[in-house]
Design a protein around this motif. Structure first.
Motif, PDB file in Angstrom:
ATOM      1  N   SER A  76     105.066  -5.141  42.189  1.00 30.53           N
ATOM      2  CA  SER A  76     104.716  -4.497  40.921  1.00 30.53           C
ATOM      3  C   SER A  76     103.731  -5.334  40.112  1.00 30.53           C
ATOM      4  O   SER A  76     103.015  -4.802  39.258  1.00 30.53           O
ATOM      5  N   ILE A  82     100.340   1.232  47.287  1.00 25.51           N
ATOM      6  CA  ILE A  82     101.636   1.231  47.953  1.00 25.51           C
ATOM      7  C   ILE A  82     101.744   2.480  48.832  1.00 25.51           C
ATOM      8  O   ILE A  82     101.588   3.603  48.341  1.00 25.51           O
ATOM      9  N   ASN A  84     104.321   4.547  50.957  1.00 27.91           N
ATOM     10  CA  ASN A  84     105.768   4.733  51.144  1.00 27.91           C
ATOM     11  C   ASN A  84     106.014   5.690  52.307  1.00 27.91           C
ATOM     12  O   ASN A  84     105.705   6.878  52.214  1.00 27.91           O
ATOM     13  N   LEU A  99     111.541   3.478  43.024  1.00 27.67           N
ATOM     14  CA  LEU A  99     110.248   2.987  43.493  1.00 27.67           C
ATOM     15  C   LEU A  99     109.160   3.203  42.448  1.00 27.67           C
ATOM     16  O   LEU A  99     108.255   2.371  42.303  1.00 27.67           O
ATOM     17  N   HIS A 100     109.255   4.298  41.696  1.00 29.28           N
ATOM     18  CA  HIS A 100     108.219   4.567  40.691  1.00 29.28           C
ATOM     19  C   HIS A 100     108.179   3.473  39.629  1.00 29.28           C
ATOM     20  O   HIS A 100     107.119   3.162  39.087  1.00 29.28           O
ATOM     21  N   ALA A 103     106.614   0.304  41.262  1.00 29.92           N
ATOM     22  CA  ALA A 103     105.189   0.457  41.567  1.00 29.92           C
ATOM     23  C   ALA A 103     104.321   0.019  40.395  1.00 29.92           C
ATOM     24  O   ALA A 103     103.169  -0.382  40.580  1.00 29.92           O
ATOM     25  N   ASN A 106     100.455   0.690  39.944  1.00 33.25           N
ATOM     26  CA  ASN A 106      99.837   0.869  41.258  1.00 33.25           C
ATOM     27  C   ASN A 106      99.984   2.299  41.765  1.00 33.25           C
ATOM     28  O   ASN A 106     100.992   2.960  41.523  1.00 33.25           O
ATOM     29  N   LYS A 107      98.990   2.749  42.486  1.00 38.55           N
ATOM     30  CA  LYS A 107      99.044   4.065  43.118  1.00 38.55           C
ATOM     31  C   LYS A 107     100.049   4.047  44.270  1.00 38.55           C
ATOM     32  O   LYS A 107     100.205   3.031  44.947  1.00 38.55           O
ATOM     33  N   VAL A 108     100.706   5.192  44.486  1.00 44.47           N
ATOM     34  CA  VAL A 108     101.631   5.341  45.607  1.00 44.47           C
ATOM     35  C   VAL A 108     101.168   6.506  46.471  1.00 44.47           C
ATOM     36  O   VAL A 108     100.936   7.610  45.977  1.00 44.47           O
ATOM     37  N   LEU A 140     108.515   9.847  41.299  1.00 47.53           N
ATOM     38  CA  LEU A 140     107.247   9.418  41.889  1.00 47.53           C
ATOM     39  C   LEU A 140     106.145  10.427  41.583  1.00 47.53           C
ATOM     40  O   LEU A 140     106.379  11.639  41.623  1.00 47.53           O
ATOM     41  N   PRO A 142     102.847  10.633  43.368  1.00 49.74           N
ATOM     42  CA  PRO A 142     101.940  10.086  44.382  1.00 49.74           C
ATOM     43  C   PRO A 142     100.513  10.603  44.235  1.00 49.74           C
ATOM     44  O   PRO A 142     100.298  11.725  43.762  1.00 49.74           O
TER      45      PRO A 142
END
Length: 375
Positions: A76, A82, A84, A99-100, A103, A106-108, A140, A142
């Motif tokens: 993070s 990232i 996933n 996870l959100h 993160a 940062n983009k997922v 999330l 994404p």
């Protein structure tokens, strides 16, 4: 020199793990013969890094919840993309809680793996939209959702291009829980990326530098980083032996089986789980499980007796030798009002089309949930 003296304070130059020659399943394992060769050459790698370096084989490494959370906290604070990886056959079981939050800014990029096991009749655009809704429901957002097959290399080139599009000259962290096929996807990425494709990620050699991560250098000086898989103890994988897991984990396209059930009928999913149709109108129930998993139908009133009598024989897995220590099945009841999937985490799901009351029995510690149908 004794084995203890040989391995004292020796570390893999690939991933930083402390070298040991006792347990092949633990970090830092190196066969004794390879240890001496590594000392002589000055190139001391653990077996995992050696296989990655020479054969492009990415082996699984798992970490505890605390270790994984510490690693996510580190990510993070990085400026990275990232990726996933999620198992399409066990979406709920392969989600990473929170996870959100980890993160950060940062983009997922979400990657649904094992698309090859879904029936070919399924519209992938629908599956993609469904997966997008599922990850959004846990917070999330994404930048994209992709469907791939690590086993068959389906859409791996598209995945590489999407990674390159969104990483903006930054590092890429690939994260996922155990048994989602993350290592298989990573292997395909490595194979595809070393094919001299223009304007797509390419790699040089594979010297990792950080404990429990494999850092694959990219041409611009950044890294594609494979992280250890977090263990989710509510998955079926943790109550079955490796041999039994191969039986219930689909290796090929699954062939759905539809049963016409009356109320007070039961389906046994091998001996690993059970589904009860308690009340409602006679209806169709479509089962999505490995083609190798035997399903048995019986009357609800006789189900307990049937299970006790046939567990480990007619009802497998578990095998006869594992049946005695198999966890007891725990009942979870669902009141279905709209078409829904009843999911047995890590095993598969049953689609219920009409309203009614049903129950899922799963080994103690394993999850069963109700969700919007994937198909």
């Amino acid at each position: 020199m004794t084995k203890e003296e040989l391995t004292e304070d020796l570390y893999c130059i690939g991933c930083g793990a402390k070298i040991q020659t006792d347990d092949p399943t633990e970090r830092g394992y190196t066969p004794a013969a390879a240890l001496q060769k590594g000392l002589d050459s000055g190139q001391l790698y653990c077996q995992r890094c050696f296989r990655l370096r020479h054969y492009n084989q990415m082996e699984k490494v798992s970490v505890t919840d605390d270790e994984f959370l510490a690693m996510l906290n580190t990510i993070s604070m990085e400026d990275a993309l990232i990726v996933n990886v999620i198992d399409l056959f066990d979406v709920y079981g392969s989600m990473i809680p929170g996870l959100h939050r980890f993160a950060g800014k940062n983009k997922v990029l979400v990657v649904g793996n094992k698309v090859d096991v879904l029936p070919k009749s399924v519209k992938l655009s629908r599956v993609k939209q469904w997966l997008t809704e599922q990850v959004q429901s846990v917070g999330l957002r994404p930048v994209d959702v992709m469907l791939v097959s690590g086993k068959k290399a389906t859409s791996i080139d598209d995945l590489l291009e999407t990674i390159e599009e969104h990483r903006d000259g930054r590092d890429v962290y690939v994260v996922g829980v155990t048994n989602v096929g993350k290592s298989t996807v990573m292997n395909q990425i490595i194979r595809a990326a070393t094919g001299n494709k223009e304007d797509v990620i390419t790699t040089s050699q594979f010297p990792g530098t950080t404990l429990d991560q494999i850092r694959i250098p990219l041409d611009d000086g950044h890294f594609l980083i494979d992280t250890p898989g977090i263990i989710h103890h509510h998955q079926m994988a943790h109550v079955l032996s490796p041999k039994e897991l191969k039986l219930v984990a689909p290796q090929h396209e699954i062939k759905p089986i539809t049963y016409q059930l009356n109320p007070e009928q039961t389906l046994f999913l091998g001996g690993a789980s059970r589904f009860d149709f308690i009340s409602g109108e006679k209806s169709s129930f479509t089962c999505y499980f490995s083609n190798d998993l035997n399903i048995h139908r019986t009357k609800l009133e006789k189900a307990d007796e049937f299970y006790a009598k046939h567990l480990g024989t007619l009802l497998q897995p578990p095998s006869a030798e594992d049946a005695e220590n198999f966890p007891p099945l725990v009942r979870r009841e669902f009141n279905v009002k709209v078409p829904s999937d009843i999911v047995f985490s890590g095993l598969g799901w049953i689609t219920v089309r009409k309203p009614g009351k049903v129950a899922a029995w799963v080994p103690q510690g394993v999850d069963a949930v109700m969700r919007k149908p994937i198909i």
